[in-house]
Design an enzyme around this catalytic site. Sequence first.
Site, PDB file in Angstrom:
ATOM      1  N   LYS A  54       0.815  -1.194   0.000  1.00 42.16           N
ATOM      2  CA  LYS A  54       0.000   0.000   0.000  1.00 42.16           C
ATOM      3  C   LYS A  54       0.857   1.256   0.000  1.00 42.16           C
ATOM      4  CE  LYS A  54      -3.116  -2.516   3.017  1.00 42.16           C
ATOM      5  NZ  LYS A  54      -3.158  -2.938   4.432  1.00 42.16           N
ATOM      6  N   GLY A  55       2.135   1.079   0.390  1.00 42.68           N
ATOM      7  CA  GLY A  55       3.010   2.229   0.646  1.00 42.68           C
ATOM      8  C   GLY A  55       3.149   3.222  -0.492  1.00 42.68           C
ATOM      9  N   GLU A 110       7.655   2.122  -6.226  1.00 41.02           N
ATOM     10  CA  GLU A 110       7.823   1.702  -4.831  1.00 41.02           C
ATOM     11  C   GLU A 110       7.903   2.915  -3.911  1.00 41.02           C
ATOM     12  OE1 GLU A 110       7.705  -0.204  -2.464  1.00 41.02           O
ATOM     13  OE2 GLU A 110       8.827  -2.069  -2.671  1.00 41.02           O
ATOM     14  N   ASP A 111       7.569   2.724  -2.660  1.00 39.95           N
ATOM     15  CA  ASP A 111       7.685   3.820  -1.706  1.00 39.95           C
ATOM     16  C   ASP A 111       9.133   4.058  -1.293  1.00 39.95           C
ATOM     17  OD1 ASP A 111       7.827   1.423  -0.272  1.00 39.95           O
ATOM     18  OD2 ASP A 111       6.297   1.968   1.207  1.00 39.95           O
ATOM     19  N   ASP A 114      15.113   0.185   1.068  1.00 43.31           N
ATOM     20  CA  ASP A 114      15.873   0.189   2.313  1.00 43.31           C
ATOM     21  C   ASP A 114      17.027  -0.808   2.143  1.00 43.31           C
ATOM     22  OD1 ASP A 114      16.375   0.723   5.047  1.00 43.31           O
ATOM     23  OD2 ASP A 114      15.014  -0.833   5.710  1.00 43.31           O
ATOM     24  N   LYS A 142      17.265   4.726   0.845  1.00 40.50           N
ATOM     25  CA  LYS A 142      18.152   4.785   2.024  1.00 40.50           C
ATOM     26  C   LYS A 142      19.426   4.040   1.663  1.00 40.50           C
ATOM     27  CE  LYS A 142      14.834   4.227   5.810  1.00 40.50           C
ATOM     28  NZ  LYS A 142      14.451   3.291   6.888  1.00 40.50           N
ATOM     29  N   PHE A 164      13.702   5.640  10.597  1.00 39.38           N
ATOM     30  CA  PHE A 164      12.444   5.044  10.172  1.00 39.38           C
ATOM     31  C   PHE A 164      11.457   6.171   9.894  1.00 39.38           C
ATOM     32  CE2 PHE A 164       8.429   2.841  10.263  1.00 39.38           C
ATOM     33  CZ  PHE A 164       8.731   1.719   9.501  1.00 39.38           C
ATOM     34  N   VAL A 165      10.997   6.232   8.655  1.00 43.68           N
ATOM     35  CA  VAL A 165      10.152   7.356   8.253  1.00 43.68           C
ATOM     36  C   VAL A 165       8.710   6.924   7.985  1.00 43.68           C
ATOM     37  CG1 VAL A 165      12.075   8.699   7.327  1.00 43.68           C
ATOM     38  CG2 VAL A 165      10.829   7.141   5.822  1.00 43.68           C
ATOM     39  N   ASP A 171       4.019   3.723   6.297  1.00 41.70           N
ATOM     40  CA  ASP A 171       3.359   3.435   7.572  1.00 41.70           C
ATOM     41  C   ASP A 171       4.322   2.920   8.632  1.00 41.70           C
ATOM     42  OD1 ASP A 171       3.763   0.828   6.251  1.00 41.70           O
ATOM     43  OD2 ASP A 171       2.615   0.034   7.936  1.00 41.70           O
ATOM     44  N   ARG A 177       0.007   6.790   7.282  1.00 42.92           N
ATOM     45  CA  ARG A 177       0.095   6.894   5.815  1.00 42.92           C
ATOM     46  C   ARG A 177      -0.483   8.214   5.302  1.00 42.92           C
ATOM     47  NH1 ARG A 177       1.473   1.734   3.875  1.00 42.92           N
ATOM     48  NH2 ARG A 177       0.542  -0.018   4.982  1.00 42.92           N
TER      49      ARG A 177
HETATM   50  P1  IMP Z   1      13.681  -3.492   2.162  1.00 43.58           P
HETATM   51  O1  IMP Z   1      13.354  -4.881   1.703  1.00 43.58           O
HETATM   52  O2  IMP Z   1      14.545  -3.509   3.394  1.00 43.58           O
HETATM   53  O3  IMP Z   1      14.284  -2.641   1.066  1.00 43.58           O
HETATM   54  O4  IMP Z   1      12.343  -2.846   2.655  1.00 43.58           O
HETATM   55  C1  IMP Z   1      11.433  -2.284   1.809  1.00 43.58           C
HETATM   56  C2  IMP Z   1      10.062  -2.161   2.435  1.00 43.58           C
HETATM   57  O5  IMP Z   1      10.144  -1.998   3.852  1.00 43.58           O
HETATM   58  C3  IMP Z   1       9.390  -0.918   1.901  1.00 43.58           C
HETATM   59  O6  IMP Z   1       8.637  -1.186   0.751  1.00 43.58           O
HETATM   60  C4  IMP Z   1       8.575  -0.456   3.086  1.00 43.58           C
HETATM   61  O7  IMP Z   1       7.310  -1.078   3.069  1.00 43.58           O
HETATM   62  C5  IMP Z   1       9.338  -0.944   4.301  1.00 43.58           C
HETATM   63  N1  IMP Z   1      10.205   0.121   4.860  1.00 43.58           N
HETATM   64  C6  IMP Z   1      11.553   0.204   4.841  1.00 43.58           C
HETATM   65  N2  IMP Z   1      12.009   1.294   5.456  1.00 43.58           N
HETATM   66  C7  IMP Z   1      10.911   1.957   5.877  1.00 43.58           C
HETATM   67  C8  IMP Z   1      10.716   3.200   6.591  1.00 43.58           C
HETATM   68  O8  IMP Z   1      11.641   3.931   6.966  1.00 43.58           O
HETATM   69  N3  IMP Z   1       9.423   3.520   6.848  1.00 43.58           N
HETATM   70  C9  IMP Z   1       8.351   2.773   6.464  1.00 43.58           C
HETATM   71  N4  IMP Z   1       8.495   1.621   5.795  1.00 43.58           N
HETATM   72  C10 IMP Z   1       9.754   1.214   5.511  1.00 43.58           C
HETATM   73 MG    MG Z   2       5.170  -0.954   4.780  1.00 38.52          MG
END
Ligand code: IMP
Ligand code: MG
Length: 193
Positions: A54-55, A110-111, A114, A142, A164-165, A171, A177
């Site tokens: 949903k992000g 994508e939102d 990370d 990030k 963490f944002v 969310d 959100r």
């Molecule tokens: P990754 O697999 O570690 O790259 O994580 C990606 C997913 O984790 C994103 O699509 C978000 O849903 C969630 N996520 C990662 N960092 C944050 C943050 O700072 N705030 C909110 N959601 C996050």
């Molecule tokens: Mg999420």
Amino acid sequence: MEDMRIPEGMEELYQDLDRILITGEEIQQQVRELGKRITRDYAGKKPVMICILKGASIFFADLIREIGLPLSVDFMAISSYGSATKSTGVVRILKDLDKDILDRDVIVVEDIVDSGITLNYLMSILKQRGAKTLKVAALLDKPARRKVKDLVVDYSCFDIPDAFVVGYGLDYDQVYRNLPDIGALSPTVYEGK
Ligand code: IMP
Ligand code: MG
């Protein structure tokens, strides 16, 4: 906290933020620029824009309205197993695309990237489905936290530090959100969980 410009009536939600990292106006400006870039880069094409629910929903809604191409949209919902603030890399598809992407120019929206584990997994799934081209547009990146080193984020609006944002679609535990800005969530909200 005094210098935070809190939208009227949203005081309760903003209480949980340490600071605002990116204001709604700054987001709109970057989203507009990205829309123009994609319009130029995909001139003559009819890309399929995939919103990762949903992000990315709010970013997606704003971004597609800045792109002057005959694009189509589709939606996918995934969940990565893990705790609320860290992902593990195992991705489950909760809602799949409605349409085939074979031979299409695909842009995944994508939102945030990370560790990159979620996106990397998702891209490998979509690649197998025979898209003609496959690119990613992420609102936030990030880079300091990246674990998948060779992951390419083709388009992104902002690089952010390791915090963490929440807000503008992002969310914590499904909340925040609807904030028009992006803020760093106060660690006291998630510590001990
Ligand atoms: P990754 O697999 O570690 O790259 O994580 C990606 C997913 O984790 C994103 O699509 C978000 O849903 C969630 N996520 C990662 N960092 C944050 C943050 O700072 N705030 C909110 N959601 C996050
Ligand atoms: Mg999420």
